[in-house]
Design a protein around this motif. Structure first.
Motif, PDB file in Angstrom:
ATOM      1  N   LYS A   1      -5.831   9.242 -11.118  1.00 54.74           N
ATOM      2  CA  LYS A   1      -4.578   9.059 -10.397  1.00 54.74           C
ATOM      3  C   LYS A   1      -3.405   9.327 -11.329  1.00 54.74           C
ATOM      4  N   SER A   2      -2.194   9.347 -10.753  1.00 54.23           N
ATOM      5  CA  SER A   2      -0.977   9.457 -11.562  1.00 54.23           C
ATOM      6  C   SER A   2       0.105   8.578 -10.956  1.00 54.23           C
ATOM      7  N   PHE A   3       1.040   8.164 -11.809  1.00 52.95           N
ATOM      8  CA  PHE A   3       2.126   7.298 -11.346  1.00 52.95           C
ATOM      9  C   PHE A   3       3.137   8.074 -10.501  1.00 52.95           C
ATOM     10  N   GLU A   4       3.278   9.375 -10.774  1.00 55.82           N
ATOM     11  CA  GLU A   4       4.330  10.170 -10.143  1.00 55.82           C
ATOM     12  C   GLU A   4       4.181  10.273  -8.628  1.00 55.82           C
ATOM     13  N   LYS A   5       2.960  10.031  -8.099  1.00 55.59           N
ATOM     14  CA  LYS A   5       2.745  10.141  -6.656  1.00 55.59           C
ATOM     15  C   LYS A   5       3.312   8.943  -5.894  1.00 55.59           C
ATOM     16  N   GLY A   6       3.699   7.890  -6.599  1.00 59.30           N
ATOM     17  CA  GLY A   6       4.302   6.739  -5.934  1.00 59.30           C
ATOM     18  C   GLY A   6       3.284   5.694  -5.496  1.00 59.30           C
ATOM     19  N   ARG A   7       3.801   4.524  -5.163  1.00 62.61           N
ATOM     20  CA  ARG A   7       2.967   3.367  -4.840  1.00 62.61           C
ATOM     21  C   ARG A   7       2.073   3.604  -3.621  1.00 62.61           C
ATOM     22  N   GLU A   8       2.547   4.375  -2.656  1.00 58.18           N
ATOM     23  CA  GLU A   8       1.784   4.576  -1.422  1.00 58.18           C
ATOM     24  C   GLU A   8       0.403   5.171  -1.690  1.00 58.18           C
ATOM     25  N   LYS A   9       0.302   6.030  -2.713  1.00 57.17           N
ATOM     26  CA  LYS A   9      -0.975   6.660  -3.045  1.00 57.17           C
ATOM     27  C   LYS A   9      -1.936   5.692  -3.728  1.00 57.17           C
ATOM     28  N   TRP A  10      -1.470   4.486  -4.009  1.00 58.38           N
ATOM     29  CA  TRP A  10      -2.290   3.490  -4.690  1.00 58.38           C
ATOM     30  C   TRP A  10      -2.789   2.409  -3.736  1.00 58.38           C
ATOM     31  N   GLN A  11      -2.558   2.574  -2.474  1.00 61.46           N
ATOM     32  CA  GLN A  11      -2.929   1.546  -1.507  1.00 61.46           C
ATOM     33  C   GLN A  11      -4.283   1.825  -0.871  1.00 61.46           C
ATOM     34  N   GLY A  12      -4.919   0.756  -0.380  1.00 63.06           N
ATOM     35  CA  GLY A  12      -6.098   0.903   0.475  1.00 63.06           C
ATOM     36  C   GLY A  12      -7.449   0.720  -0.174  1.00 63.06           C
TER      37      GLY A  12
END
Length: 254
Positions: free
Chosen positions: A183-194
């Protein structure tokens, strides 16, 4: 009568057998053995990983702490320590000296950097091998014989989306399949959910909302987060999470 100038000369009998001397054969065998030993070393770095004191303390702290931080200067083995621990959890291959966190079965882990390129060039490189040389994948911390499948990402060239890793299958460790995603931080919090995960590795200091979301992903499993970075942002919110009030006061006073 004139004789022909083309006079045949009796040729010496030739042998079809190899003329290799025993010494030459022994040398060839020795060189082949050295090459095989080098191949095994390069494709199983995890087996030779020996932490220095700070790395060992970082690993051992995982036995009682869900959240850990390894903060140090450049080139001091932070990413190497993170990669070695992640490879152990993915494969179930814990060395005899291990005193840290142990998972009993296959796991789902994430490893992340600031950008897709940063994730590729740091945690992915350390775990899998040189991103631009697929023939060398398997020369990172995850042993080559444990890599079952690699799934390419859609971003940076050579970047992986995920890796399927053989877990266990020897001795008392039940066989299974672990999954590592990048993963990467630049994609934003939404990509870290679920997702429900056993662990998240932040190889660089994440924004607080990304860190909190990553930690949340491990709540259901009682999993872990590890953070490895060189402090560039000063007394940030994430750093403060790992410091006691006394430590903060001492740092402020200099």
């Amino acid at each position: 009568m004139r004789k022909s100038a083309a006079v045949s000369v009796a040729s010496k009998p030739c042998s079809s057998r190899s003329s290799k001397s025993p010494l030459t054969a022994a040398k060839t065998e020795y060189l082949a053995l050295l090459a095989e030993l080098d191949r095994r070393r390069r494709t199983n770095l995890l087996a030779t990983y020996t932490p220095y004191q700070r790395q060992a303390e970082f690993h051992a702290a995982g036995s009682v702490n869900r959240e850990r931080l390894f903060m140090a200067g450049n080139q001091l083995g932070k990413t190497r320590a993170g990669g070695a621990e992640w490879a152990m959890h993915l494969t179930g291959r814990y060395p005899a000296w291990w005193q840290g966190k142990v998972f009993d079965g296959a796991v789902r882990l994430w490893a992340a950097g600031v950008t897709g390129e940063g994730t590729r060039d740091n945690p992915q490189r350390v775990l899998v091998g040189p991103p631009q040389q697929q023939a060398a994948w398997g020369t990172g911390m995850i042993p080559a014989d444990a890599i079952l499948q690699t799934i390419m990402g859609r971003g940076a060239p050579g970047a992986l989306d995920s890796v399927v890793v053989r877990h266990g299958g020897g001795g008392d460790v039940q066989a299974g399949e672990s999954v590592l995603s990048f993963k990467s931080f630049e994609k934003g919090r939404e990509k870290w959910q679920g997702e429900t995960l056993h662990g998240v590795w932040f190889d660089e200091e994440p924004p607080l909302d990304i860190y909190s979301e990553g930690l949340t992903r491990t709540n259901a499993t009682g999993g872990i987060t590890i953070v490895t970075f060189t402090p560039l942002l000063g007394m940030s919110d994430v750093v403060l999470l790992f410091l006691s009030a006394g430590e903060v006061e001492r740092m402020v006073k200099g």
